[in-house]
Design an enzyme around this catalytic site. Structure first.
Site, short mmCIF file in Angstrom:
data_model
loop_
_atom_site.label_atom_id
_atom_site.label_comp_id
_atom_site.label_asym_id
_atom_site.label_seq_id
_atom_site.Cartn_x
_atom_site.Cartn_y
_atom_site.Cartn_z
N GLY A 13 0.98 -1.11 0.06
CA GLY A 13 -0.04 -0.05 0.19
C GLY A 13 0.84 1.25 -0.01
CB ALA A 14 4.25 1.77 -1.32
CG ASN A 17 -4.10 8.94 2.36
OD1 ASN A 17 -3.77 9.91 1.87
ND2 ASN A 17 -5.18 8.69 2.10
CB ILE A 18 -0.42 4.77 6.15
CG1 ILE A 18 -1.72 5.11 6.81
CG2 ILE A 18 0.64 4.37 7.00
CD1 ILE A 18 -2.09 3.64 7.61
N GLY A 19 1.45 5.22 3.38
CA GLY A 19 2.66 5.00 2.57
C GLY A 19 3.44 6.30 2.57
CG ASN A 107 -8.76 -5.09 3.88
OD1 ASN A 107 -8.96 -4.61 2.86
ND2 ASN A 107 -8.85 -4.05 4.86
CD GLN A 114 -0.20 -8.09 1.59
OE1 GLN A 114 -0.19 -7.97 2.89
NE2 GLN A 114 -0.70 -7.25 0.82
N GLY A 132 -2.72 -2.71 8.22
CA GLY A 132 -4.13 -2.71 7.62
C GLY A 132 -5.11 -3.56 8.51
CG ASP A 161 -4.92 1.99 19.36
OD1 ASP A 161 -5.62 2.59 18.97
OD2 ASP A 161 -4.37 0.80 18.82
CG HIS A 189 -6.07 -0.81 16.00
ND1 HIS A 189 -5.98 0.25 16.71
CD2 HIS A 189 -6.44 -0.78 14.89
CE1 HIS A 189 -6.16 1.28 15.82
NE2 HIS A 189 -6.50 0.92 14.87
N1 LIG Z 1 -3.52 -0.27 13.11
C1 LIG Z 1 -3.42 1.07 12.83
O1 LIG Z 1 -3.45 1.53 14.19
C2 LIG Z 1 -4.16 1.75 11.68
C3 LIG Z 1 -3.94 3.14 11.97
C4 LIG Z 1 -4.53 3.99 10.62
C5 LIG Z 1 -4.76 3.01 9.66
N2 LIG Z 1 -4.76 1.67 9.63
C6 LIG Z 1 -5.37 0.91 8.39
O2 LIG Z 1 -4.27 1.09 7.41
C7 LIG Z 1 -4.73 0.58 6.26
C8 LIG Z 1 -4.19 1.75 5.17
O3 LIG Z 1 -4.58 3.06 5.51
P1 LIG Z 1 -4.52 4.26 4.27
O4 LIG Z 1 -5.08 5.35 5.04
O5 LIG Z 1 -2.88 4.31 3.99
O6 LIG Z 1 -5.36 3.82 3.23
P2 LIG Z 1 -5.26 4.31 1.70
O7 LIG Z 1 -6.58 3.85 1.09
O8 LIG Z 1 -5.02 5.69 1.59
O9 LIG Z 1 -4.26 3.60 1.01
C9 LIG Z 1 -4.10 2.00 0.91
C10 LIG Z 1 -3.31 1.74 -0.24
O10 LIG Z 1 -3.22 0.41 -0.14
C11 LIG Z 1 -3.30 0.01 -1.52
N3 LIG Z 1 -3.78 -1.42 -1.53
C12 LIG Z 1 -5.08 -1.99 -1.35
N4 LIG Z 1 -5.11 -3.37 -1.40
C13 LIG Z 1 -3.73 -3.67 -1.64
C14 LIG Z 1 -3.11 -5.13 -1.57
N5 LIG Z 1 -3.90 -6.19 -1.59
N6 LIG Z 1 -1.75 -4.91 -1.90
C15 LIG Z 1 -1.09 -3.85 -1.84
N7 LIG Z 1 -1.43 -2.48 -1.85
C16 LIG Z 1 -2.94 -2.59 -1.63
C17 LIG Z 1 -4.39 0.82 -2.30
O11 LIG Z 1 -3.98 0.86 -3.70
C18 LIG Z 1 -3.87 2.14 -1.70
O12 LIG Z 1 -2.91 2.79 -2.38
C19 LIG Z 1 -6.31 0.54 6.32
O13 LIG Z 1 -6.82 -0.55 6.42
C20 LIG Z 1 -6.44 1.68 7.74
O14 LIG Z 1 -7.60 1.00 8.19
C21 LIG Z 1 -4.33 0.99 10.47
O1 LIG Z 2 -10.00 3.95 12.84
C1 LIG Z 2 -9.54 3.42 11.75
O2 LIG Z 2 -10.30 2.90 11.03
C2 LIG Z 2 -8.15 3.90 11.24
C3 LIG Z 2 -7.06 3.62 12.35
O3 LIG Z 2 -7.53 2.14 12.63
C4 LIG Z 2 -7.09 4.52 13.48
O4 LIG Z 2 -7.18 3.97 14.61
O5 LIG Z 2 -6.97 5.38 13.24
#
Ligand SMILES: NC(=O)c1ccc[n+]([C@@H]2O[C@H](COP(=O)([O-])OP(=O)(O)OC[C@H]3O[C@@H](n4cnc5c(N)ncnc54)[C@H](O)[C@@H]3O)[C@@H](O)[C@H]2O)c1
Ligand SMILES: O=C(O)C[C@H](O)C(=O)O
Length: 332
Positions: A13-14, A17-19, A107, A114, A132, A161, A189
């Site tokens: 997911g590079a 947004n997080i990437g 997901n 993966q 993710g 968190d 989480h």
């Molecule tokens: N654990 C935590 O604390 C935490 C915090 C924030 C977000 N998240 C999670 O992180 C994930 C990513 O968030 P984001 O804001 O970057 O989302 P985003 O939609 O901005 O980016 C996700 C990227 O992943 C790519 N992608 C989708 N499926 C894929 C796959 N199978 N293989 C490779 N790439 C793939 C998409 O094309 C996209 O570029 C979400 O599931 C979000 O809920 C977790």
């Molecule tokens: O809450 C979400 O869906 C994104 C992420 O897990 C967060 O805690 O910010």
């Protein structure tokens, strides 16, 4: 002076947004230190490849001295080849009104593929951090799909968190955030997570002696931390990204550095510690020793309220596992 060989890091997911918030911090040395070269394997799905190209161009344009190579790919075998770390970020984020568990069906299957690719192509010493969502159960799915990689090398992220909880307590107590220590977030989480304020220290005192309003701790602090992700989505229109990327950096640093005092919150495979059900990926207090091995910290006293909160969160993880494993045909 001879340079260390690069640490190879895969980020899925590079182009997301997080990437976008994470890659530049890895490449600049904030994750592995100012003397450690890094190589990045950037993994995206096909529709993300154009955006990924732009991100890679920007990495070039930073002229980071530590960045030795950038691989851009949608092929998992190439993406995970010989990696030391796999940061599994890529997946669909939730939208307003959804819970993270609603993403299981969307997901979950991604993490089977993966996990298999990591099993077959990464170094056997690879460490995997799942971001993710729902990250605990996705991590379990990836782990189950990678039988040749030791279970101890799989982690999911609750450091965001922990950071959120520390800031909430620091602001309430009117102290700098670094005064808040020994704060473990337990469980999933998800909104059921339990940020354990009873064992937290503020300026080396019990947090409950500094913040004596237990009603606020139970009924404002705990839900504020649990629902912070949703509050960010409501305010920003998108899920947390910069703070999530920051927590990924913190998590990897925590796992790479001997822990000084205290502990940090990381989701790992439970072996039944603190009566958590064995076989789920749940958040526990982790400490890393001088040679880099981690262990769950023992001897933390949990009162009945804390035990009930942690049990509720772990029951939710058991249910997530049941649903996901049923859908994916995995066995416990
Ligand atoms: N654990 C935590 O604390 C935490 C915090 C924030 C977000 N998240 C999670 O992180 C994930 C990513 O968030 P984001 O804001 O970057 O989302 P985003 O939609 O901005 O980016 C996700 C990227 O992943 C790519 N992608 C989708 N499926 C894929 C796959 N199978 N293989 C490779 N790439 C793939 C998409 O094309 C996209 O570029 C979400 O599931 C979000 O809920 C977790
Ligand atoms: O809450 C979400 O869906 C994104 C992420 O897990 C967060 O805690 O910010």
């Amino acid at each position: 002076m001879k340079k260390n060989p690069p640490i190879r890091v895969a980020v899925t997911g590079a182009a997301g947004n997080i990437g976008y918030a994470l890659l530049f911090r890895i490449a600049s040395g904030q994750m592995f230190g100012p003397d450690q070269p890094v190589a990045l394997n950037l993994i995206e799905i096909e529709p993300g490849m154009d955006a990924l190209k732009g991100v890679a161009m920007e990495l070039d344009d930073c002229a980071f001295p530590l960045l030795t190579e950038v691989v851009q790919t949608s092929d998992l075998s190439e993406g995970f080849k010989d990696v030391d770390w796999a940061l599994l970020v890529g997946s669909v984020p939730r939208k307003q009104g959804m819970e993270r568990a609603d993403l299981l069906g969307i997901n979950g299957k991604v993490f089977v593929g993966q996990g298999k690719a990591i099993n077959d192509h990464a170094k056997k010493s690879v460490r995997v951090v799942v971001v993710g969502n729902p990250c605990n159960t996705n991590c379990l799915i990836a782990m189950k799909s990678a039988p040749d990689i030791p279970d101890e090398q799989f982690f999911a992220m609750t450091r965001l968190d922990e950071n959120r909880a520390k800031t909430q307590l620091a602001q309430k107590a009117g102290v700098p955030v670094q005064e808040v220590t020994e704060l473990c977030v337990w469980g999933n989480h998800s909104p059921t997570m339990f940020p354990d304020f009873y064992n937290t220290k503020i300026s080396r005192q019990k947090a409950t002696d500094v913040i004596t309003d237990e009603d606020w701790l139970k009924n404002t602090f705990v839900p504020t931390v649990g629902k912070r992700g949703a509050a960010i989505i409501a305010a920003r229109g998108a899920s947390s990204a910069a703070s999530a990327a920051n927590a990924v950096v913190d998590t990897v640093c925590d796992l790479n550095t001997p822990t000084r005092g205290g502990f940090h919150s990381v989701c790992v495979l439970s072996k039944g510690e603190y009566d958590t059900p064995a076989g789920i990926i749940t958040s526990l207090p982790i400490k890393v020793d001088a040679v880099g091995n981690w262990r769950v910290v023992e001897g933390i006293q949990l009162n009945d309220y804390a035990k009930a909160q942690i049990k509720a969160s772990n029951d939710e993880l058991l249910e997530e596992r049941k649903v996901a494993f049923g859908q994916l045909g995995l066995s416990v």
